[in-house]
Design a protein around this motif. Structure first.
Motif, short mmCIF file in Angstrom:
data_model
loop_
_atom_site.label_atom_id
_atom_site.label_comp_id
_atom_site.label_asym_id
_atom_site.label_seq_id
_atom_site.Cartn_x
_atom_site.Cartn_y
_atom_site.Cartn_z
N THR A 133 18.10 95.73 7.72
CA THR A 133 19.49 96.33 7.19
C THR A 133 20.41 96.30 6.27
OG1 THR A 133 18.82 97.59 9.59
CG2 THR A 133 20.85 98.17 7.94
N LEU A 134 20.39 94.54 6.91
CA LEU A 134 21.41 93.83 5.36
C LEU A 134 20.48 94.74 4.03
CD1 LEU A 134 22.70 91.17 6.92
CD2 LEU A 134 23.83 92.56 6.64
N ARG A 135 18.78 94.22 3.94
CA ARG A 135 18.82 94.21 2.67
C ARG A 135 18.55 95.72 2.33
NH1 ARG A 135 13.69 91.87 4.59
NH2 ARG A 135 13.67 89.34 5.20
N LYS A 136 17.92 96.51 2.97
CA LYS A 136 18.42 97.88 2.78
C LYS A 136 20.31 98.38 2.37
CE LYS A 136 15.34 99.80 5.87
NZ LYS A 136 14.95 100.47 7.00
N LYS A 248 31.72 101.51 19.35
CA LYS A 248 31.48 102.58 19.98
C LYS A 248 32.10 103.87 19.39
CE LYS A 248 29.73 99.93 24.55
NZ LYS A 248 30.10 100.23 26.24
N LYS A 249 33.29 104.20 19.49
CA LYS A 249 34.07 105.15 18.87
C LYS A 249 33.94 105.27 17.21
CE LYS A 249 38.51 103.62 21.37
NZ LYS A 249 40.10 103.62 21.43
N GLU A 250 33.20 104.27 16.24
CA GLU A 250 32.81 104.81 15.39
C GLU A 250 31.46 105.30 15.20
OE1 GLU A 250 34.13 103.83 12.25
OE2 GLU A 250 36.19 103.49 12.74
N THR A 251 30.60 104.56 16.08
CA THR A 251 29.20 104.87 16.67
C THR A 251 29.09 106.39 16.57
OG1 THR A 251 28.04 103.02 16.80
CG2 THR A 251 27.38 105.01 17.83
N GLN A 252 30.20 107.19 17.58
CA GLN A 252 30.48 108.38 17.98
C GLN A 252 30.62 109.10 16.52
OE1 GLN A 252 30.12 109.60 21.29
NE2 GLN A 252 30.40 111.84 19.75
N SER A 259 25.58 111.71 10.05
CA SER A 259 25.48 111.03 8.23
C SER A 259 23.98 110.10 8.52
CB SER A 259 26.81 109.76 8.67
OG SER A 259 26.98 108.97 9.81
N PHE A 260 24.12 109.80 9.81
CA PHE A 260 22.73 108.76 9.75
C PHE A 260 21.13 109.71 9.63
CE2 PHE A 260 22.22 110.98 13.96
CZ PHE A 260 21.11 111.74 14.08
N GLN A 261 21.31 111.25 8.67
CA GLN A 261 20.11 110.94 8.42
C GLN A 261 20.29 111.12 6.44
OE1 GLN A 261 21.41 115.64 8.94
NE2 GLN A 261 20.61 115.18 11.70
N ASP A 262 21.58 110.76 5.95
CA ASP A 262 21.16 110.15 4.83
C ASP A 262 21.95 108.54 4.98
OD1 ASP A 262 21.61 109.76 2.35
OD2 ASP A 262 22.71 110.87 2.08
N PRO A 263 21.11 107.61 5.63
CA PRO A 263 22.07 106.50 6.25
C PRO A 263 22.80 105.57 4.52
CG PRO A 263 19.52 106.39 6.08
CD PRO A 263 19.63 107.61 5.76
N ARG A 264 23.93 105.09 5.38
CA ARG A 264 24.44 104.59 4.29
C ARG A 264 25.34 103.14 4.73
NH1 ARG A 264 27.92 109.13 1.27
NH2 ARG A 264 26.26 110.34 0.90
N ASP A 265 25.17 103.07 5.94
CA ASP A 265 25.94 101.71 6.20
C ASP A 265 25.13 101.65 7.77
OD1 ASP A 265 27.01 103.40 8.95
OD2 ASP A 265 28.98 103.89 7.70
N ASP A 268 25.07 103.95 10.97
CA ASP A 268 23.77 105.17 10.11
C ASP A 268 22.53 104.60 10.53
OD1 ASP A 268 25.36 107.11 9.35
OD2 ASP A 268 25.31 107.24 7.46
N PHE A 269 21.91 103.32 9.97
CA PHE A 269 20.45 102.97 10.21
C PHE A 269 20.53 102.54 11.60
CE2 PHE A 269 20.98 101.57 5.51
CZ PHE A 269 19.43 102.17 4.88
N TYR A 270 21.26 102.11 11.94
CA TYR A 270 20.28 101.70 13.50
C TYR A 270 20.19 103.32 14.54
CZ TYR A 270 20.84 99.07 18.10
OH TYR A 270 19.87 98.05 18.77
N LEU A 271 21.58 103.80 14.35
CA LEU A 271 21.29 105.01 15.14
C LEU A 271 19.75 105.98 13.90
CD1 LEU A 271 24.60 107.09 14.54
CD2 LEU A 271 23.73 106.60 16.79
N LEU A 272 19.60 106.09 13.30
CA LEU A 272 17.84 106.53 12.84
C LEU A 272 16.58 106.01 13.28
CD1 LEU A 272 17.21 108.19 11.02
CD2 LEU A 272 17.32 106.22 9.20
N GLU A 273 17.25 104.21 13.25
CA GLU A 273 15.90 103.62 14.17
C GLU A 273 16.26 104.25 15.88
OE1 GLU A 273 12.83 100.98 14.08
OE2 GLU A 273 14.57 101.33 12.62
N ILE A 274 17.31 104.46 16.05
CA ILE A 274 16.93 104.95 17.87
C ILE A 274 16.33 105.78 18.00
CG2 ILE A 274 17.90 106.04 19.36
CD1 ILE A 274 20.82 104.20 19.33
#
Length: 494
Positions: A133-136, A248-252, A259-265, A268-274
């Motif tokens: 993810t850091l690379r992404k 957890k608040k930021e995740t909610q 926003s994870f459908q177009d990941p930018r942070d 986002d990338f973690y929720l997409l992985e879940i």
């Protein structure tokens, strides 16, 4: 009755002595170390002997050898000292020393989740996510450099407001480094006056302070007792929960915005992985691990980089000739105001200065502890499975066998006779082996871009009447400079 009491006391003393001798015999295969006393083990040697400084582990190594054992009660801690011993442990025994100790307090604050303090399948999966993810997010690319550049310019503005008068740069540096992690994790930075951001910075400061306190040692020795007693360990647990709650608040918010459908942070990338792994029974991707990764990212990423930058400014002020030489090289080579991390290859002297700062002023007391995953035979000693291993990375960075003047600020350690940059195998500032810092490239980019922009904007000078800033580090889990003030004098060409 009196005779019976005396006899009972003598028998009890004999039994205790026999038990102590039996205990000492069972430990004979461990590396040598300070005499282990009942209950407190060998830590008395530090508190009532040589004192606790950054030099303490090296002083013990001089007496007991490059591999020695300090007992905390009945808990053995094997310390590796000097480059060769550290390399042998972390690289030659890469898999054997890849675990983290699961102690009372680490279990309380991490619960085996995240990256920094987890083990096994959870660690491997979460670490791989972090690296990828850091690379992404742009580590090693121009896209991330823009974010770092923006944050460094914000810092330049903060320093400019001081108008060349003496000020303490510590908090502005911490704010800037932490805000960069906010941008990478949450997708936004915080205004410096934001109350949530202030609480975040206070929490990070307390966590590092507690990590080097005697209360942490007491909790590790007597967790069954300390969990029922008041003290700073209660606050340490509370601030950990606060950091996890913020994550957890930021995740909610991200989930609600989809926003994870177009990941930018990172979130986002973690929720997409879940989402991708929801039908995988071996997946460890969940929101608890996400919150812990963010916690680890803030605690590890903020303090190390901020501490290195604090040392950089202090050393530039103490060594104006080195500062001027680095500035001249930067101005001669970087003709325009725009530059990239790749330009570091064109700046051998500046590169040497940055490496020397990281070498001489390693930001941690020692490398984070490891734990043996099986019985290990090392230099004739048997180190049982489950033993905590402390690699004294600082001792490798100061090893006189590998550095000409190990305790001096000398950029020539990284230069050949022709002024070209040369690497040194004993430079382990980011660790080694399976647990090498996965944020290394981010930290290198960050420190370089901040350093260049600050040096181009200001000449750092000692306050009037001050002959030299204190170069002895404060000792906690991290080793920042003692509070100091410096003058950031704007350059006329800025």
């Amino acid at each position: 009755m009196e005779g019976t009491g005396i006899l009972f006391t003598v028998l009890l003393a004999i039994l205790l002595l026999l038990n102590y001798l039996k205990q000492q015999w069972s430990r004979r295969h461990f590396p040598p170390g300070p005499l282990s006393l009942p209950l407190i083990g060998g830590v008395w040697r530090i508190n009532f002997g040589i004192g606790c400084t950054v030099e303490t582990p090296m002083k013990l190594a001089e007496q007991y050898g490059d591999i020695f054992t300090v007992w905390g009660g009945n808990i053995p801690v094997v310390v590796l000292s000097g480059f060769e011993a550290v390399k042998e442990g972390l690289i030659d025994h890469l898999e054997d020393f890849s675990d983290r100790p699961q102690t009372g307090f680490t279990t309380l604050i991490a619960r085996g989740k995240g990256v920094a303090l987890s083990n096994g399948h959870t660690w491997k999966q979460q670490r791989r996510f972090g690296v990828v993810t850091l690379r992404k997010l742009g580590v090693g690319k121009r896209s991330l450099e823009g974010q770092i550049e923006e944050e460094s310019q914000q810092l330049v503005e903060v320093f400019t407001r001081e108008k060349g008068q003496p000020f303490d740069p510590a908090l502005p540096l911490t704010n800037s480094v932490s805000n960069l992690i906010c941008a990478l994790s949450f997708g936004h930075r915080f205004p410096l006056e934001d109350e949530t951001f202030k609480k975040l910075i206070d929490a990070l400061r307390f966590t590092l302070k507690f990590g080097g306190s005697i209360f942490l040692g007491l909790y590790e020795l007597f967790p069954w007792l300390m969990k029922h007693l008041p003290g700073p360990h209660k606050k340490a647990s509370h601030v950990t929960e606060m950091l996890l709650s913020l994550a957890k608040k930021e995740t909610q918010k991200h989930k609600e915005q989809k926003s994870f459908q177009d990941p930018r942070d990172l979130i986002d990338f973690y929720l997409l992985e879940i989402e991708k792994r929801k039908n995988d029974p071996t997946s460890t991707y969940d929101e608890e691990n996400l919150a812990q990764i963010i916690h680890d990212f803030f605690v590890a990423g903020t303090e190390t980089s901020a501490t290195s930058l604090k040392w950089a400014i202090l050393l530039l002020a103490n060594y104006p000739d080195i500062q001027d030489k680095a500035y001249k090289e930067i101005e001669d080579v970087l003709c325009s105001s725009s530059f990239s991390y790749q330009d570091l290859k064109k700046l051998p002297y500046t590169n040497a200065v940055l490496h020397e700062i990281l070498r001489l002023k390693y930001p941690l007391l020692f490398g984070l502890p490891r734990q043996t995953s099986k019985d290990v035979k090392m230099r004739g000693f048997l180190i049982p499975k489950g033993t905590s291993i402390v690699p004294n990375v600082r001792s490798a960075l100061l090893d006189p066998k590998y550095w000409e003047s190990p305790k001096e600020f000398n950029p020539k350690h990284f230069l050949d006779q022709d002024g070209h940059f040369v690497a040194n195998e004993a430079f382990l500032a980011f660790g080694a082996g399976a647990r090498v810092c996965f944020g290394e490239h981010l930290a290198r980019m960050e420190i370089f871009i901040f350093f260049v922009n600050l040096l181009r904007a200001f000449r750092f000078q000692l306050p009037p009447g001050v002959k030299e800033l204190n170069e002895e580090p404060a000792v906690a889990l991290s080793t920042p400079p003692h509070p100091y003030k410096v003058c950031a004098v704007p350059r006329s060409s800025s």
